[in-house]
Motif scaffolding. Sequence first.
Motif, PDB file in Angstrom:
ATOM      1  N   ASN A 102      47.617  39.122  34.635  1.00  0.00           N
ATOM      2  CA  ASN A 102      47.031  40.228  35.405  1.00  0.00           C
ATOM      3  C   ASN A 102      45.568  40.504  35.062  1.00  0.00           C
ATOM      4  OD1 ASN A 102      49.119  41.735  37.186  1.00  0.00           O
ATOM      5  ND2 ASN A 102      50.245  41.194  35.332  1.00  0.00           N
ATOM      6  N   CYS A 103      45.018  39.720  34.119  1.00  0.00           N
ATOM      7  CA  CYS A 103      43.626  39.907  33.669  1.00  0.00           C
ATOM      8  C   CYS A 103      43.413  41.270  33.006  1.00  0.00           C
ATOM      9  CB  CYS A 103      42.618  39.704  34.808  1.00  0.00           C
ATOM     10  SG  CYS A 103      42.924  38.303  35.861  1.00  0.00           S
ATOM     11  N   GLY A 228      40.907  43.724  40.080  1.00  0.00           N
ATOM     12  CA  GLY A 228      39.671  43.425  39.345  1.00  0.00           C
ATOM     13  C   GLY A 228      38.588  44.431  39.708  1.00  0.00           C
ATOM     14  N   TYR A 231      39.476  47.563  37.888  1.00  0.00           N
ATOM     15  CA  TYR A 231      39.197  47.385  36.459  1.00  0.00           C
ATOM     16  C   TYR A 231      37.704  47.566  36.159  1.00  0.00           C
ATOM     17  CZ  TYR A 231      38.664  45.290  31.892  1.00  0.00           C
ATOM     18  OH  TYR A 231      38.339  45.088  30.571  1.00  0.00           O
ATOM     19  N   ALA A 232      36.861  47.111  37.084  1.00  0.00           N
ATOM     20  CA  ALA A 232      35.416  47.095  36.843  1.00  0.00           C
ATOM     21  C   ALA A 232      34.814  48.501  36.740  1.00  0.00           C
ATOM     22  CB  ALA A 232      34.724  46.301  37.943  1.00  0.00           C
ATOM     23  N   MET A 252      44.424  46.105  47.589  1.00  0.00           N
ATOM     24  CA  MET A 252      45.643  45.540  47.035  1.00  0.00           C
ATOM     25  C   MET A 252      46.334  46.683  46.286  1.00  0.00           C
ATOM     26  SD  MET A 252      45.535  42.505  48.140  1.00  0.00           S
ATOM     27  CE  MET A 252      46.793  41.604  47.216  1.00  0.00           C
ATOM     28  N   GLY A 285      37.334  41.097  43.444  1.00  0.00           N
ATOM     29  CA  GLY A 285      38.303  41.194  42.336  1.00  0.00           C
ATOM     30  C   GLY A 285      39.731  41.055  42.817  1.00  0.00           C
ATOM     31  N   ALA A 286      39.957  40.159  43.761  1.00  0.00           N
ATOM     32  CA  ALA A 286      41.318  39.899  44.280  1.00  0.00           C
ATOM     33  C   ALA A 286      41.463  38.398  44.446  1.00  0.00           C
ATOM     34  CB  ALA A 286      41.524  40.590  45.621  1.00  0.00           C
ATOM     35  N   ARG A 287      42.543  37.847  43.909  1.00  0.00           N
ATOM     36  CA  ARG A 287      42.753  36.396  44.027  1.00  0.00           C
ATOM     37  C   ARG A 287      43.515  36.080  45.321  1.00  0.00           C
ATOM     38  NH1 ARG A 287      45.076  35.768  37.994  1.00  0.00           N
ATOM     39  NH2 ARG A 287      45.552  37.940  38.431  1.00  0.00           N
ATOM     40  N   LEU A 291      50.190  36.970  46.742  1.00  0.00           N
ATOM     41  CA  LEU A 291      50.134  38.340  47.268  1.00  0.00           C
ATOM     42  C   LEU A 291      49.256  38.423  48.520  1.00  0.00           C
ATOM     43  CD1 LEU A 291      49.901  40.061  43.802  1.00  0.00           C
ATOM     44  CD2 LEU A 291      51.668  40.564  45.512  1.00  0.00           C
ATOM     45  N   ASP A 310      33.890  37.462  42.067  1.00  0.00           N
ATOM     46  CA  ASP A 310      34.796  37.348  40.925  1.00  0.00           C
ATOM     47  C   ASP A 310      34.006  36.921  39.694  1.00  0.00           C
ATOM     48  OD1 ASP A 310      38.183  37.008  40.960  1.00  0.00           O
ATOM     49  OD2 ASP A 310      37.116  36.437  39.147  1.00  0.00           O
ATOM     50  N   ILE A 311      34.486  37.359  38.553  1.00  0.00           N
ATOM     51  CA  ILE A 311      33.799  37.019  37.296  1.00  0.00           C
ATOM     52  C   ILE A 311      34.147  35.607  36.836  1.00  0.00           C
ATOM     53  CG2 ILE A 311      35.533  37.854  35.631  1.00  0.00           C
ATOM     54  CD1 ILE A 311      32.967  39.392  34.380  1.00  0.00           C
ATOM     55  N   SER A 312      35.226  35.062  37.388  1.00  0.00           N
ATOM     56  CA  SER A 312      35.680  33.760  36.930  1.00  0.00           C
ATOM     57  C   SER A 312      35.267  32.667  37.918  1.00  0.00           C
ATOM     58  CB  SER A 312      37.203  33.782  36.780  1.00  0.00           C
ATOM     59  OG  SER A 312      37.664  32.480  36.589  1.00  0.00           O
ATOM     60  N   GLU A 315      37.889  30.574  39.793  1.00  0.00           N
ATOM     61  CA  GLU A 315      38.764  31.197  40.782  1.00  0.00           C
ATOM     62  C   GLU A 315      38.347  30.814  42.207  1.00  0.00           C
ATOM     63  OE1 GLU A 315      41.550  32.734  40.048  1.00  0.00           O
ATOM     64  OE2 GLU A 315      41.911  32.783  42.204  1.00  0.00           O
ATOM     65  N   ILE A 330      31.645  42.778  38.825  1.00  0.00           N
ATOM     66  CA  ILE A 330      31.618  43.525  40.083  1.00  0.00           C
ATOM     67  C   ILE A 330      30.571  44.639  40.084  1.00  0.00           C
ATOM     68  CG2 ILE A 330      33.041  45.143  41.445  1.00  0.00           C
ATOM     69  CD1 ILE A 330      35.380  43.071  40.847  1.00  0.00           C
ATOM     70  N   THR A 440      50.799  40.944  39.394  1.00  0.00           N
ATOM     71  CA  THR A 440      50.676  39.567  39.866  1.00  0.00           C
ATOM     72  C   THR A 440      51.986  38.780  39.770  1.00  0.00           C
ATOM     73  OG1 THR A 440      48.358  39.632  39.202  1.00  0.00           O
ATOM     74  CG2 THR A 440      49.320  37.450  39.540  1.00  0.00           C
TER      75      THR A 440
HETATM   76  P1  ADP Z   1      45.114  41.762  42.995  1.00  0.00           P
HETATM   77  O1  ADP Z   1      46.460  41.386  42.441  1.00  0.00           O
HETATM   78  O2  ADP Z   1      44.872  43.222  43.011  1.00  0.00           O
HETATM   79  O3  ADP Z   1      44.819  41.070  44.271  1.00  0.00           O
HETATM   80  P2  ADP Z   1      44.089  39.893  41.090  1.00  0.00           P
HETATM   81  O4  ADP Z   1      44.675  40.218  39.761  1.00  0.00           O
HETATM   82  O5  ADP Z   1      44.693  38.793  41.856  1.00  0.00           O
HETATM   83  O6  ADP Z   1      44.011  41.228  41.944  1.00  0.00           O
HETATM   84  O7  ADP Z   1      42.564  39.537  40.902  1.00  0.00           O
HETATM   85  C1  ADP Z   1      41.756  40.136  39.969  1.00  0.00           C
HETATM   86  C2  ADP Z   1      40.497  39.302  39.872  1.00  0.00           C
HETATM   87  O8  ADP Z   1      39.455  40.143  39.404  1.00  0.00           O
HETATM   88  C3  ADP Z   1      40.602  38.130  38.916  1.00  0.00           C
HETATM   89  O9  ADP Z   1      40.317  36.932  39.584  1.00  0.00           O
HETATM   90  C4  ADP Z   1      39.551  38.438  37.838  1.00  0.00           C
HETATM   91  O10 ADP Z   1      38.850  37.293  37.420  1.00  0.00           O
HETATM   92  C5  ADP Z   1      38.627  39.391  38.551  1.00  0.00           C
HETATM   93  N1  ADP Z   1      37.938  40.345  37.697  1.00  0.00           N
HETATM   94  C6  ADP Z   1      38.440  41.091  36.705  1.00  0.00           C
HETATM   95  N2  ADP Z   1      37.495  41.892  36.201  1.00  0.00           N
HETATM   96  C7  ADP Z   1      36.368  41.656  36.878  1.00  0.00           C
HETATM   97  C8  ADP Z   1      35.037  42.169  36.835  1.00  0.00           C
HETATM   98  N3  ADP Z   1      34.668  43.122  35.987  1.00  0.00           N
HETATM   99  N4  ADP Z   1      34.130  41.662  37.701  1.00  0.00           N
HETATM  100  C9  ADP Z   1      34.479  40.681  38.563  1.00  0.00           C
HETATM  101  N5  ADP Z   1      35.707  40.182  38.670  1.00  0.00           N
HETATM  102  C10 ADP Z   1      36.639  40.654  37.836  1.00  0.00           C
END
Ligand code: ADP
Length: 583
Positions: A102-103, A228, A231-232, A252, A285-287, A291, A310-312, A315, A330, A440
């Motif tokens: 879930n990051c 995500g 979280y930011a 989401m 911030g949504a993969r 989902l 996204d930070i990754s 992804e 973000i 997730t």
């Molecule tokens: P959801 O289930 O709500 O769709 P996910 O858990 O699938 O969200 O996606 C969260 C995404 O957010 C991850 O790919 C993660 O890398 C990204 N993420 C987490 N923190 C940050 C941040 N501070 N800035 C950018 N991306 C972030």
Amino acid sequence: MVGDMSAEEMPGDMTDGFHLVVEALKLNGVDTIYGVAGIPITDLLRLAQAEGIRYFGFRHEQSAGNAAAIAGYLTQKPGVCMTVSAPGFLNGMVALANATTNCFPMILISGSSDRAIVDLEQGDYEEMDQLAAARPYAKAAYRINRPQDIGIGIARAIRAASSGRPGGVYLDLTAEVLGSALDVEAAKKSLVKVVDPAPPQPPALEAVRRAFDLLANAQRPLVILGKGAAYAQADKQIREFIEKTGMPFLPMSMAKGILPDDHPQSAAAARSYAIGNADVVMLVGARLNWLLSHGRPPLWSEGTRFIQVDISPTEIDSNRAIAAPVVGDIRSVFFALHATLAMSLSPKVRETLPQVPEMKRQAAWMDEIGKRKQRNIERMAARLNADPSPMNFSSALRAVRNALATQPDVYVVNEGANTLDFGRNIIDMDQPRHRLDSGTWGVMGIGMGYAIGAAAVTGKPVVAIEGDSAFGFSGMEIETICRYELPVVTVIFNNNGVYRGDAPGSAYSPTGLLRDARYEKIIEAFGGAGYHATDTPGLTKALSEALASGKPALINAVIDPTAGTESGHIQSLNPRSAVAQKK
Ligand code: ADP
Ligand code: TZD
């Protein structure tokens, strides 16, 4: 006992691993630990508590880990869980793996047995090669083998959990290291205060421009906010960008509340239409995982173009080609997007910088979404307003919603199948990061751990809306809730089964649970308030009363055993027999 001794009192100005771990955690602002005591960490927990760290002792490590994980999500600081060796460690691993998935930033610290015996598999008490077991399920895994490495080991764990894409980190502490002595001066020097554990990662200007161009030229744009984004903690920037551009957005599940659910630009009530017809989608911030149906037809159109924030970096392009990746955190990305938007909305700037496109509001698209929303809301109202006896998921959730309507700062934890799916749609959120759910993995068992973690770090009331099966995975933590007198109200949607109950009089099927269980008696055993609610006025009244008391409570909400569908909204994921299909 080591825990009673301060570093100064030790013979010959010596300290030890126990003290160093506590000092290293405190130095880095760790103020709470969640765990289960036992060999070899009992004295460590005692010392931590004596040194002013709050300790929450659980009945099972999985819940302690879940509490730590959600604390990490809510605070952006890794939540710390401590467990004993082998089985305690493995119990905690489910939570660590779930945090990584879930990051969420979290650190699982486990004591471990004698390395010499473990490595030769000579059969120690709770023997296990924990580091190797943790590695595949953690973002990072480290072991501290010498007391002088405690400071750097904890620093590494904190940085690994919180920087970049957050996740779960395993930190192995051998029993030997905990008991080892070290010169006080050398110990002091070995501690590390982590500077800037999650540094901002601003995006490249070119990437922001590319994304902005795509968005500004879209006729049917859509923003999808994921956890995500929640979280930011960039709530204001995200909200202002969406409002200034006039675009529709879809949250989401755990992103609900970044903008309130009743926001006029929310497309949630026209979700499929908005997703299926958008020409440009900006994922924040949504993969694009299960989902979001992996971004594929039939839910999605082939022609839709994507922006992904996204930070990754890895992804990007995970399921579909991303036309405009924006890799960065973000908060920084939205700072850059706002700067570009300000230029775009200024005719003067556009005269001098013609390459900046004008961001226009897409009124026809918003109108169409608005019409669909209206139609769907009316359809849903009929279902919500029905008051069948016994209650069903919709009516019981309406009763819960009515009790929550005037309490926007209540945190909502939600798990189950139907209870989760209906709950997500019916319980509106008004504030960011206030909805915490199966996430997730669609995992069961987060309920009480998330509720305790949320209450611990926010001090706010929590309502855990639980399927009866879901509740069972962490139900014993009701004692933990009562012991710490946490303001947690657990509402159990009791329909006698996983998904639904068995027919009256029939033998218990694989999905059946005890008929007419009186769950409210569980909390009464621990001194909390139990309620038995059989109708909607009774449920609203019980929840309002329980919340007003600020004390632990459990409401057994009796639901029709025939209500609910197998697997809730994801029935199609059940494998079907190829043989049966041929017939
Ligand atoms: P959801 O289930 O709500 O769709 P996910 O858990 O699938 O969200 O996606 C969260 C995404 O957010 C991850 O790919 C993660 O890398 C990204 N993420 C987490 N923190 C940050 C941040 N501070 N800035 C950018 N991306 C972030
Ligand atoms: N085990 C774990 C750890 N996670 C899971 N998701 C499951 C098993 C399988 N599962 C679901 O996906 S939902 C669910 C289980 C056991 C429980 C559904 O029943 P419920 O909810 O009573 O909690 P509803 O609302 O009655 O459907």
